[in-house]
Write a protein that holds these residues in place. Structure first.
Motif, mmCIF file in Angstrom:
data_model
loop_
_atom_site.group_PDB
_atom_site.id
_atom_site.type_symbol
_atom_site.label_atom_id
_atom_site.label_comp_id
_atom_site.label_asym_id
_atom_site.label_seq_id
_atom_site.Cartn_x
_atom_site.Cartn_y
_atom_site.Cartn_z
ATOM 1 N N GLU A 171 37.617 57.128 0.792
ATOM 2 C CA GLU A 171 37.003 57.887 -0.300
ATOM 3 C C GLU A 171 35.505 57.624 -0.366
ATOM 4 O OE1 GLU A 171 40.686 57.784 -3.563
ATOM 5 O OE2 GLU A 171 38.832 56.639 -3.896
ATOM 6 N N ALA A 172 34.740 58.687 -0.542
ATOM 7 C CA ALA A 172 33.348 58.547 -0.967
ATOM 8 C C ALA A 172 33.345 58.676 -2.485
ATOM 9 C CB ALA A 172 32.482 59.637 -0.337
ATOM 10 N N ARG A 173 32.676 57.759 -3.157
ATOM 11 C CA ARG A 173 32.674 57.760 -4.613
ATOM 12 C C ARG A 173 31.241 57.739 -5.148
ATOM 13 N NH1 ARG A 173 37.359 53.220 -6.125
ATOM 14 N NH2 ARG A 173 39.142 54.365 -5.233
ATOM 15 N N TYR A 174 31.039 58.443 -6.274
ATOM 16 C CA TYR A 174 29.767 58.375 -6.981
ATOM 17 C C TYR A 174 29.994 57.622 -8.286
ATOM 18 C CZ TYR A 174 28.193 61.883 -3.654
ATOM 19 O OH TYR A 174 27.871 62.546 -2.503
ATOM 20 N N VAL A 226 24.173 65.773 -5.172
ATOM 21 C CA VAL A 226 24.249 64.562 -4.352
ATOM 22 C C VAL A 226 25.095 64.839 -3.113
ATOM 23 C CG1 VAL A 226 24.762 62.091 -4.345
ATOM 24 C CG2 VAL A 226 24.159 63.232 -6.491
ATOM 25 N N SER A 227 24.588 64.440 -1.954
ATOM 26 C CA SER A 227 25.311 64.584 -0.694
ATOM 27 C C SER A 227 25.345 63.236 0.019
ATOM 28 C CB SER A 227 24.629 65.628 0.195
ATOM 29 O OG SER A 227 25.255 65.688 1.462
ATOM 30 N N PHE A 228 26.550 62.836 0.446
ATOM 31 C CA PHE A 228 26.735 61.519 1.065
ATOM 32 C C PHE A 228 27.681 61.668 2.247
ATOM 33 C CE2 PHE A 228 29.208 57.310 0.524
ATOM 34 C CZ PHE A 228 28.403 56.656 1.443
ATOM 35 N N THR A 229 27.260 61.213 3.429
ATOM 36 C CA THR A 229 28.107 61.251 4.626
ATOM 37 C C THR A 229 28.234 59.851 5.201
ATOM 38 O OG1 THR A 229 26.258 61.661 6.153
ATOM 39 C CG2 THR A 229 27.332 63.587 5.181
ATOM 40 N N TYR A 230 29.384 59.566 5.813
ATOM 41 C CA TYR A 230 29.608 58.259 6.425
ATOM 42 C C TYR A 230 30.567 58.412 7.610
ATOM 43 C CZ TYR A 230 34.094 58.362 3.962
ATOM 44 O OH TYR A 230 35.336 58.720 3.513
ATOM 45 N N ASP A 231 30.561 57.395 8.480
ATOM 46 C CA ASP A 231 31.440 57.382 9.647
ATOM 47 C C ASP A 231 31.742 55.923 9.987
ATOM 48 O OD1 ASP A 231 32.940 58.126 11.793
ATOM 49 O OD2 ASP A 231 31.256 58.743 13.060
ATOM 50 N N VAL A 259 25.278 57.747 8.561
ATOM 51 C CA VAL A 259 25.408 57.412 7.137
ATOM 52 C C VAL A 259 24.132 57.888 6.436
ATOM 53 C CG1 VAL A 259 25.844 55.596 5.454
ATOM 54 C CG2 VAL A 259 26.752 55.383 7.783
ATOM 55 N N ASN A 260 24.275 58.918 5.637
ATOM 56 C CA ASN A 260 23.113 59.577 5.042
ATOM 57 C C ASN A 260 23.350 59.867 3.564
ATOM 58 O OD1 ASN A 260 21.437 60.347 7.618
ATOM 59 N ND2 ASN A 260 23.527 60.963 8.062
ATOM 60 N N VAL A 294 37.005 57.376 11.608
ATOM 61 C CA VAL A 294 37.237 57.830 10.238
ATOM 62 C C VAL A 294 35.889 58.188 9.625
ATOM 63 C CG1 VAL A 294 38.097 57.174 7.970
ATOM 64 C CG2 VAL A 294 39.262 56.372 10.034
ATOM 65 N N ALA A 295 35.736 59.446 9.300
ATOM 66 C CA ALA A 295 34.479 59.925 8.727
ATOM 67 C C ALA A 295 34.760 60.714 7.460
ATOM 68 C CB ALA A 295 33.725 60.791 9.733
ATOM 69 N N GLY A 296 33.752 60.863 6.638
ATOM 70 C CA GLY A 296 33.911 61.636 5.413
ATOM 71 C C GLY A 296 32.569 62.053 4.856
ATOM 72 N N SER A 297 32.620 62.945 3.886
ATOM 73 C CA SER A 297 31.410 63.399 3.213
ATOM 74 C C SER A 297 31.761 63.813 1.800
ATOM 75 C CB SER A 297 30.760 64.575 3.967
ATOM 76 O OG SER A 297 31.623 65.698 3.947
ATOM 77 N N CYS A 298 30.750 63.882 0.968
ATOM 78 C CA CYS A 298 30.970 64.272 -0.419
ATOM 79 C C CYS A 298 29.719 64.961 -0.939
ATOM 80 C CB CYS A 298 31.295 63.050 -1.278
ATOM 81 S SG CYS A 298 31.848 63.455 -2.943
ATOM 82 N N VAL A 299 29.867 66.204 -1.370
ATOM 83 C CA VAL A 299 28.776 66.961 -1.975
ATOM 84 C C VAL A 299 29.209 67.337 -3.384
ATOM 85 C CG1 VAL A 299 27.310 68.998 -1.854
ATOM 86 C CG2 VAL A 299 28.031 67.852 0.258
#
Length: 286
Positions: free
Chosen positions: A207-210, A189-194, A279-280, A234-239
């Motif tokens: 925090e990016a949370r699953y 799972v890959s999630f990006t946001y800004d 946001v993907n 403020v941006a982040g991602s989570c793989v």
């Protein structure tokens, strides 16, 4: 005496089960056969009318086309064991010492070697049966007007309102942002946001949370910030690889402790905009 013995055997046999002949149809344990040959295993079928699917689940039927149904009175293939109860619909296949050529092309066997596997004969050798289902591949993004998607302060918030780019297996609901695992396994799972620009202060983080099955946070990716007084995005991602069981749900969440209020994600509806495409989400079944 011999004739009397034969007669008594016939009486005993008739007491054991009911054999009925109706319109060239044979029924055992039923006076109401539905096919050319019909066995009511539990003897629970009605005297008239068509048995329910639950009543037929214990029956065996042979149709005029020579098709055999076990648990179904309407077999769709030569041997059909798909009953409505779905408790014992599997077929037991054993081992064989026959060569593939002797068994003939299309024969199937169980081979207990190397942990066990199913094999079929191609008429020459035994080939391993390999299943290659279409795997889940979800690609989605948020296409929304500026400042339309807001994340409250210090509240874990599920991201909804996605636009699908790809979902061949239909396991993702864009409106809710919920993915349902079609099989047990690992999903990448890959999630990006800004977020839009805001002043950043020391100790702030996002925090990016699953979240699995609505309440179990299985992964957090934290983005913290140093003490700066400038405006910044403020941006982040989570793989992450996430283990899911068949039927488990997964949804991306965001938790923000950056702005004491509702903080907007950086979004737009036009691909020509500088705020579009930040946001993907992607989910790939491994």
């Amino acid at each position: 005496m011999k004739n009397l013995s034969i007669l008594m055997k016939g009486v005993l046999l008739s007491c054991s089960f009911i054999i009925s002949y109706s319109n060239a149809q044979v029924g055992i344990n039923t006076s109401n056969p539905q096919t050319l040959f019909h066995v009511d295993g539990a003897k629970d079928n009605p005297v008239t009318g068509v048995p329910s699917s639950t009543q037929a689940a214990n029956d065996v039927a042979i149709t005029s086309a020579g098709e055999i149904g076990m648990g179904t009175l309407t077999p769709a293939v030569k041997i059909d064991v798909r009953s409505v109860t779905n408790t014992d619909n599997s077929i037991g296949i054993g081992e064989t010492s026959q060569t593939a050529s002797a068994a003939g092309g299309g024969a199937v066997r169980y081979n207990p070697l190397n942990g066990g596997k199913m094999q079929y004969s191609d008429g020459v050798v035994w080939q391993d049966l390999i299943s290659s289902p279409t795997k889940a591949v979800v690609v989605a993004n948020i296409q929304a007007a500026n400042f339309a998607v807001k994340i409250p302060y210090q509240v874990s918030t599920g991201i909804t309102g996605w636009t699908e780019v790809s979902d061949p297996t239909g396991n993702f609901i864009p409106a809710t942002g919920i993915f349902t695992a079609p099989r047990t396994g690992v999903y990448l799972v890959s999630f990006t946001y800004d977020f839009v620009r805001i002043p950043i202060v020391s100790g702030y983080f996002s925090e990016a949370r699953y979240v699995v099955n609505g309440n179990n946070t299985v992964k957090k990716c934290v983005k913290s910030f140093s003490n700066i007084s400038k405006q910044a995005q403020v941006a982040g991602s989570c793989v992450a690889g996430v283990q899911l069981n068949k039927g488990d749900t997964l949804q991306p969440y965001i938790y923000q402790s950056v702005y004491n209020g509702s903080l907007s994600l950086r979004t737009d509806t036009s691909s020509a905009s500088n705020d579009y495409g930040f946001v993907n989400l992607s989910i790939l079944e491994q």
